[in-house]
Design a protein around this motif. Structure first.
Motif, short mmCIF file in Angstrom:
data_model
loop_
_atom_site.label_atom_id
_atom_site.label_comp_id
_atom_site.label_asym_id
_atom_site.label_seq_id
_atom_site.Cartn_x
_atom_site.Cartn_y
_atom_site.Cartn_z
N CYS A 41 0.83 -1.21 0.00
CA CYS A 41 0.00 0.00 0.00
C CYS A 41 0.87 1.27 0.00
CB CYS A 41 -0.89 -0.02 1.24
SG CYS A 41 -2.43 0.86 1.03
N GLU A 45 3.36 1.44 -4.42
CA GLU A 45 2.56 2.42 -5.16
C GLU A 45 3.42 3.60 -5.62
OE1 GLU A 45 -0.88 4.28 -3.36
OE2 GLU A 45 -1.81 4.49 -5.33
N ARG A 83 -5.08 -2.17 -4.43
CA ARG A 83 -4.94 -1.39 -3.20
C ARG A 83 -6.16 -0.47 -3.17
NH1 ARG A 83 -5.98 2.78 -4.46
NH2 ARG A 83 -4.79 4.56 -5.14
N LEU A 85 -8.18 2.47 -1.27
CA LEU A 85 -8.09 3.57 -0.31
C LEU A 85 -9.48 3.86 0.21
CD1 LEU A 85 -5.51 6.00 -1.99
CD2 LEU A 85 -5.12 4.05 -0.47
N VAL A 229 -2.20 1.29 7.38
CA VAL A 229 -2.64 0.14 6.58
C VAL A 229 -2.91 -1.02 7.52
CG1 VAL A 229 -2.04 -1.38 4.65
CG2 VAL A 229 -1.05 0.92 4.76
N THR A 232 -5.48 -6.81 6.35
CA THR A 232 -6.65 -7.02 5.49
C THR A 232 -7.60 -8.04 6.12
OG1 THR A 232 -5.22 -6.63 3.59
CG2 THR A 232 -7.33 -7.70 3.13
N VAL A 252 -5.03 -4.97 -0.38
CA VAL A 252 -4.63 -4.19 0.79
C VAL A 252 -5.50 -2.94 0.88
CG1 VAL A 252 -2.27 -4.98 1.06
CG2 VAL A 252 -2.74 -3.11 -0.52
N GLY A 254 -5.93 0.91 2.73
CA GLY A 254 -5.26 1.96 3.50
C GLY A 254 -6.01 3.27 3.44
#
Ligand code: NAI
Ligand code: CS2
Length: 495
Positions: A41, A45, A83, A85, A229, A232, A252, A254
């Motif tokens: 995360c 990225e 990922r 958000l 984060v 999961t 994931v 975050g």
């Protein structure tokens, strides 16, 4: 439903982000050790953003030294994962493509070694949790007593600890004359310096010429990393299935906030993570101090006091006015006096931002997750500011209350104090022995506990007045509860 993979990218639901660059034209120039939730995360990225911007052509290989298996999660997905958000009721899903290959060193030790020894790898980043460095928290030195270090000293290959494994990688790189930069991204102050010590000391013990080569050819920049984060959960996988239309075992989740400050000390072409907002600076320490002594300190203090109050997550904790006010006052009345002045990270606005990040209801970061491995976290978050204040003759009743919260939390995991929950920390055998020796008396438990030198350091471990104060707080928290104890302390401080 299809599994996420290169071949199923075109079937992703509309609105889901995906690599806009040609993955097959990237080269593997980075490696990461410990491809957990946070790496996927955060650093992955930033690499993705640099690839997307066409600023860098380097993708990465991800390697896990320990469970969970990264191959099980990502090998069949060609390294791709979502990922997500989350901020309040808003979500933003993006499939990340910067991890091209994954390997579990436990299954394929030789393949992992050769991948990391390849001269084409310029930078090896890592997130192996604080305990993965095998250092003594109070001093930063390599802990020669750690069982995995003792085992690694007996063998030239197949080493299991991070320092041992890296020494093997660096032996091969020495033979190939391939310098490299090793970047720790764990929440340890001076993480680069600590990594350098543990790797160099282990190398010195097993192969002296290697230690010399490391000193000339390996760089260890320190970094400050930030994005919340949580681990999961099964419901995150279901939500991502609904949002993307594919099955993804590597999801994931975050918050939107992210920050990465990196010491500018690279011996190979510097990564272009700056295009994604990473900052390369001369000295990272002041940034680390602010982050760990404000955001992380609040998280840690709240995790213990929150768990002791029967609350589940940091969000639940900051919704409780007493706990929120405690965290706020602990930083503004105590820690802030011993924090550096960092441009763009002044303590008061940074504290406000930290509490607002913790107030994100979509982030379910459990108190027990944050409470895990307290022995590895307490020093940089609570004890160091406390020591700095002591050195200036300043009392710290609120920081000491948070430390007492940790002690009470550990005690309550033991049968002598109710076995209320399971605590996870490598010091649990010591906690169990201490609880047995305390015959159910929490004050005795606390006094014996704070004498532990490798965590509290010589000065605090020998300070009887400090031990008495921690014993009083821990007794109050266990016997009278959080509300009464915090209420009394805060009233006493005029807070
Ligand atoms: P995670 O549990 O998802 O992943 C942990 C990773 O570390 C796994 O890949 C595991 O194989 C590896 N690992 C664990 N113990 C190890 C050992 N003894 N030796 C070698 N490898 C080991 O945890 P997550 O969320 O990825 O966090 C990892 C670390 O990242 C944290 O401990 C912290 O230092 C740093 N971090 C985490 C943030 C977060 O919000 N999750 C934010 C900022 C930093
Ligand atoms: C948390 C951190 O689990 C913990 O110890 O305090 O992982 C925290 O979420 C990150 O440091 C935020 O960047």
């Amino acid at each position: 439903m299809n599994r996420l993979a290169d071949g199923t990218l075109p079937s992703l639901a509309k609105g889901v982000g995906r690599p806009g660059y040609d993955r097959s034209r990237t080269r593997i120039g980075f490696a990461h050790i410990g491809v957990g939730a946070f790496h996927r995360c955060h650093q992955a990225e930033y690499i993705e953003d640099a690839l997307e911007a066409g600023a860098d052509d380097r993708a990465e290989i991800g390697i896990n030294l320990r469970l969970p298996s990264i191959e099980d999660q990502l090998a069949q997905q060609d390294g791709l994962y979502t990922r997500l958000l989350v901020e309040g009721d808003k979500t933003e899903a993006r499939v990340i493509g910067s991890i091209r290959k994954v390997l579990d060193a436990e299954r394929s030790h030789r393949a992992a070694l050769s991948a990391l020894s390849h001269p084409g790898i310029d930078v090896i980043t890592m997130t192996v949790t604080e305990k993965g460095y095998c250092h003594v928290p109070a001093t930063g030195a390599l802990d020669w007593q750690r069982p995995e270090i003792e085992a690694d000293l007996q063998q030239a290959t197949g080493r299991q600890s991070l320092p041992g494994f890296l020494a093997e990688v660096l032996t091969r790189r020495m033979t190939a004359n391939a310098p490299v930069t090793l970047v720790s991204c764990d929440n340890i102050p001076g993480n680069g310096a600590i990594l350098k010590v543990v790797v160099s000391d282990l190398a010195e013990a097993v192969d002296r010429p290697l230690a010399g080569w490391i000193s000339d050819n390996v760089r260890f920049p320190s970094t400050m990393v930030d994005r919340i984060v949580p681990a999961t959960q099964a419901e995150d996988l279901k939500l991502v299935e609904q949002l993307t239309g594919v099955v993804d075992k590597g999801v994931v989740v975050g918050e939107t906030f992210r920050q990465w400050v990196i010491e500018d000390d690279f011996n190979r072409p510097r990564p272009r993570w700056d295009v994604a907002g990473a900052e390369f600076v001369r000295d990272v320490e002041p940034y680390e101090f602010i982050k760990m002594r404000v955001l992380n300190a609040c998280q840690t203090a709240l995790s213990y006091l929150g768990a002791l109050s029967g609350l589940a997550t940091s969000y639940d904790d900051v919704c409780d006015p007493l706990l929120r006010s405690f965290a706020e006052r602990m930083i503004s009345d105590e820690s802030s006096a011993v924090l550096p002045d960092v441009p763009g990270m002044q303590v008061a606005p940074y504290l406000k931002l930290s509490l607002s990040r913790l107030s994100n209801p979509a982030i379910r970061h459990t108190n027990h997750q944050i409470a895990t491995d307290g022995s590895q976290k307490i020093n940089q978050r609570l004890l160091q500011p406390l020591r700095d204040r002591m050195a200036r003759g300043m009392p710290s009743p609120l920081l000491e209350t948070a430390v007492g919260g940790w002690v009470a939390y550990l005690a309550k995991s033991q049968p002598a104090f109710g076995a209320t929950w399971q605590a996870n920390d490598q010091i649990m055998p010591f906690v169990a022995d201490t609880a047995r020796a305390s015959s159910g008396d929490i004050g005795t438990f606390a006094r014996l506990f704070v004498a532990k030198r490798d965590i509290f350091g010589e000065a605090l471990a020998n300070d009887h007045a400090f031990a008495d104060r921690i014993a009083a707080v821990a007794s109050g928290l266990v016997r009278d509860g959080v509300r009464k104890t915090l209420g009394a302390t805060m009233a006493g401080t005029g807070a």
